[in-house]
Design a protein around this motif. Structure first.
Motif, short mmCIF file in Angstrom:
data_model
loop_
_atom_site.label_atom_id
_atom_site.label_comp_id
_atom_site.label_asym_id
_atom_site.label_seq_id
_atom_site.Cartn_x
_atom_site.Cartn_y
_atom_site.Cartn_z
N ALA A 171 0.83 -1.21 0.00
CA ALA A 171 0.00 0.00 0.00
C ALA A 171 0.86 1.25 0.00
CB ALA A 171 -0.92 0.00 1.21
N ASP A 172 2.00 1.18 0.70
CA ASP A 172 2.88 2.34 0.83
C ASP A 172 3.77 2.55 -0.39
OD1 ASP A 172 4.19 4.52 2.18
OD2 ASP A 172 5.84 3.16 2.65
N LYS A 173 4.31 1.46 -0.95
CA LYS A 173 5.32 1.57 -2.00
C LYS A 173 4.88 1.07 -3.37
CE LYS A 173 9.19 1.17 1.25
NZ LYS A 173 10.45 0.45 1.56
N GLY A 174 3.76 0.35 -3.43
CA GLY A 174 3.38 -0.25 -4.69
C GLY A 174 4.10 -1.57 -4.90
N PHE A 175 3.66 -2.33 -5.89
CA PHE A 175 4.23 -3.66 -6.10
C PHE A 175 5.70 -3.60 -6.51
CE2 PHE A 175 5.32 -7.08 -9.09
CZ PHE A 175 5.22 -8.17 -8.25
N ALA A 176 6.02 -2.81 -7.51
CA ALA A 176 7.37 -2.80 -8.08
C ALA A 176 8.43 -2.37 -7.07
CB ALA A 176 7.41 -1.90 -9.31
N ALA A 177 8.13 -1.35 -6.27
CA ALA A 177 9.12 -0.81 -5.35
C ALA A 177 9.22 -1.57 -4.04
CB ALA A 177 8.81 0.66 -5.08
N SER A 178 8.30 -2.45 -3.78
CA SER A 178 8.30 -3.20 -2.51
C SER A 178 9.35 -4.31 -2.54
CB SER A 178 6.92 -3.80 -2.25
OG SER A 178 5.96 -2.79 -2.05
N LYS A 179 10.01 -4.51 -1.42
CA LYS A 179 11.01 -5.56 -1.30
C LYS A 179 10.57 -6.58 -0.26
CE LYS A 179 14.87 -2.43 -2.37
NZ LYS A 179 16.15 -1.87 -1.87
N THR A 180 10.87 -7.83 -0.53
CA THR A 180 10.49 -8.88 0.42
C THR A 180 11.21 -8.70 1.75
OG1 THR A 180 12.16 -10.32 -0.60
CG2 THR A 180 9.88 -10.58 -1.33
N SER A 181 12.40 -8.09 1.69
CA SER A 181 13.14 -7.85 2.93
C SER A 181 12.40 -6.85 3.82
CB SER A 181 14.55 -7.34 2.63
OG SER A 181 14.50 -6.16 1.84
N ASP A 182 11.78 -5.84 3.20
CA ASP A 182 11.00 -4.87 3.96
C ASP A 182 9.76 -5.52 4.58
OD1 ASP A 182 12.76 -2.85 3.26
OD2 ASP A 182 11.62 -2.28 1.47
N ILE A 183 9.14 -6.41 3.80
CA ILE A 183 7.95 -7.11 4.29
C ILE A 183 8.30 -8.02 5.46
CG2 ILE A 183 6.18 -8.82 3.68
CD1 ILE A 183 6.31 -7.67 0.81
N ALA A 184 9.42 -8.73 5.32
CA ALA A 184 9.87 -9.63 6.39
C ALA A 184 10.19 -8.84 7.66
CB ALA A 184 11.08 -10.42 5.93
N ALA A 185 10.87 -7.71 7.48
CA ALA A 185 11.23 -6.88 8.64
C ALA A 185 10.00 -6.36 9.36
CB ALA A 185 12.11 -5.72 8.18
N LYS A 186 9.02 -5.92 8.60
CA LYS A 186 7.79 -5.41 9.21
C LYS A 186 7.03 -6.53 9.92
CE LYS A 186 5.60 -1.92 7.52
NZ LYS A 186 5.50 -1.04 8.72
N ALA A 187 7.10 -7.74 9.37
CA ALA A 187 6.43 -8.89 9.98
C ALA A 187 7.20 -9.42 11.18
CB ALA A 187 6.24 -9.99 8.96
N LYS B 280 6.39 -18.38 -1.72
CA LYS B 280 7.18 -18.74 -2.91
C LYS B 280 7.76 -17.55 -3.65
CE LYS B 280 5.97 -22.91 -1.96
NZ LYS B 280 6.91 -23.75 -1.18
N SER B 281 6.98 -16.46 -3.81
CA SER B 281 7.46 -15.30 -4.56
C SER B 281 6.72 -14.04 -4.13
CB SER B 281 7.27 -15.51 -6.07
OG SER B 281 5.89 -15.51 -6.39
N LYS B 282 7.29 -12.89 -4.49
CA LYS B 282 6.63 -11.62 -4.19
C LYS B 282 5.32 -11.52 -4.95
CE LYS B 282 7.96 -7.53 -5.86
NZ LYS B 282 8.69 -6.26 -6.06
N GLU B 283 5.29 -12.05 -6.17
CA GLU B 283 4.07 -12.02 -6.99
C GLU B 283 2.95 -12.80 -6.32
OE1 GLU B 283 7.08 -12.64 -8.06
OE2 GLU B 283 7.49 -11.04 -9.50
N ASN B 284 3.27 -13.99 -5.81
CA ASN B 284 2.24 -14.79 -5.12
C ASN B 284 1.73 -14.09 -3.87
OD1 ASN B 284 2.36 -16.88 -6.97
ND2 ASN B 284 3.75 -18.13 -5.76
N LEU B 285 2.64 -13.45 -3.15
CA LEU B 285 2.25 -12.74 -1.94
C LEU B 285 1.33 -11.57 -2.28
CD1 LEU B 285 2.38 -12.18 1.05
CD2 LEU B 285 4.61 -11.09 0.73
N TYR B 286 1.66 -10.87 -3.35
CA TYR B 286 0.82 -9.74 -3.79
C TYR B 286 -0.59 -10.23 -4.16
CZ TYR B 286 -0.63 -5.59 -6.42
OH TYR B 286 -1.32 -4.49 -6.88
N ARG B 287 -0.64 -11.35 -4.86
CA ARG B 287 -1.94 -11.90 -5.23
C ARG B 287 -2.74 -12.34 -4.01
NH1 ARG B 287 1.35 -14.25 -9.45
NH2 ARG B 287 0.94 -13.18 -11.43
#
Length: 214
Positions: free
Chosen positions: A21-37, A49-56
């Protein structure tokens, strides 16, 4: 009891909603998601499995409630009751799933590149069904002759703005977070505008038949 797997997936999904929501799909990094989680980065790939699957998965988490919000249209009911229930459900989604709502809005604004054909079709079929119900009420003289498409668009805009444009609402109201009373006032205001503006016959008998979904 929630399993560790379910808990971790929920943590990742919630964090992903915020990051996307903050950065959009392209600019988001899995490392940022993991850190926030609060979880190791490999966990993101282990569960999704992938950032695409997580986005979906984030999209799916908002699509199901959006479809469920239309439940009042899928059974016999008075126009006023159906519209009120629908508006309240939409407000509740904006309140409870604000980040996923923003992700969905951004996805739509970019032409829905990650939305599956099945998801797009399901949303479209439900929207057309809701619009057909409204047209049926108009044809039976239960409400004013408004354009049902634009009425539905207006309800979407009025309810989803509480999630998609929360910064603007917070700035104008001077509140970092809206209260229970604020959301109730929002729902009542939108309901009043729709019911009175469309001259809905609130005391009309419940319809014995609804328009069947395609």
């Amino acid at each position: 009891m929630t399993s560790i797997r379910e808990r971790n997936k929920e943590l990742i999904l919630r964090a992903a909603s915020e990051v996307f929501a903050d950065k959009g799909f392209a600019a988001s990094k899995t490392s940022d998601i993991a850190a926030k989680a609060g979880l190791p980065k490999p966990n993101v790939y282990y569960y999704f499995k992938s950032k695409e699957n997580l986005y979906r998965e984030v999209l799916e988490s908002i699509i199901e409630p959006l479809l469920a919000a239309s439940a009042p249209f899928n059974q016999p009911g008075r126009p006023g009751e159906v519209l009120k229930a629908y508006i309240r459900s939409k407000i509740r989604i904006s309140r409870e799933l604000p980040f996923a709502s923003k992700v969905f809005a951004s996805e739509i604004m970019h032409g829905a590149p990650h939305l599956s054909a099945e998801q797009a079709d399901e949303l479209n079929v439900q929207a057309k069904h809701n619009i057909a119900c409204i047209q049926g009420w108009i044809d039976r003289g239960l409400m004013a002759e408004v354009d049902p498409h634009h009425l539905m668009f207006s309800i979407w805009a009025a309810t989803q703005t509480y999630a998609d444009f929360d910064w603007q609402i917070s700035t104008v109201t001077g509140k970092a977070c809206l209260s229970d009373e604020d959301y109730e006032a929002a729902a009542q205001t939108i309901i009043r505008l729709v019911i009175r503006g469309c001259e809905v016959e609130e005391n009309a008998p419940a319809a014995s038949e609804q328009v069947h979904r395609a």
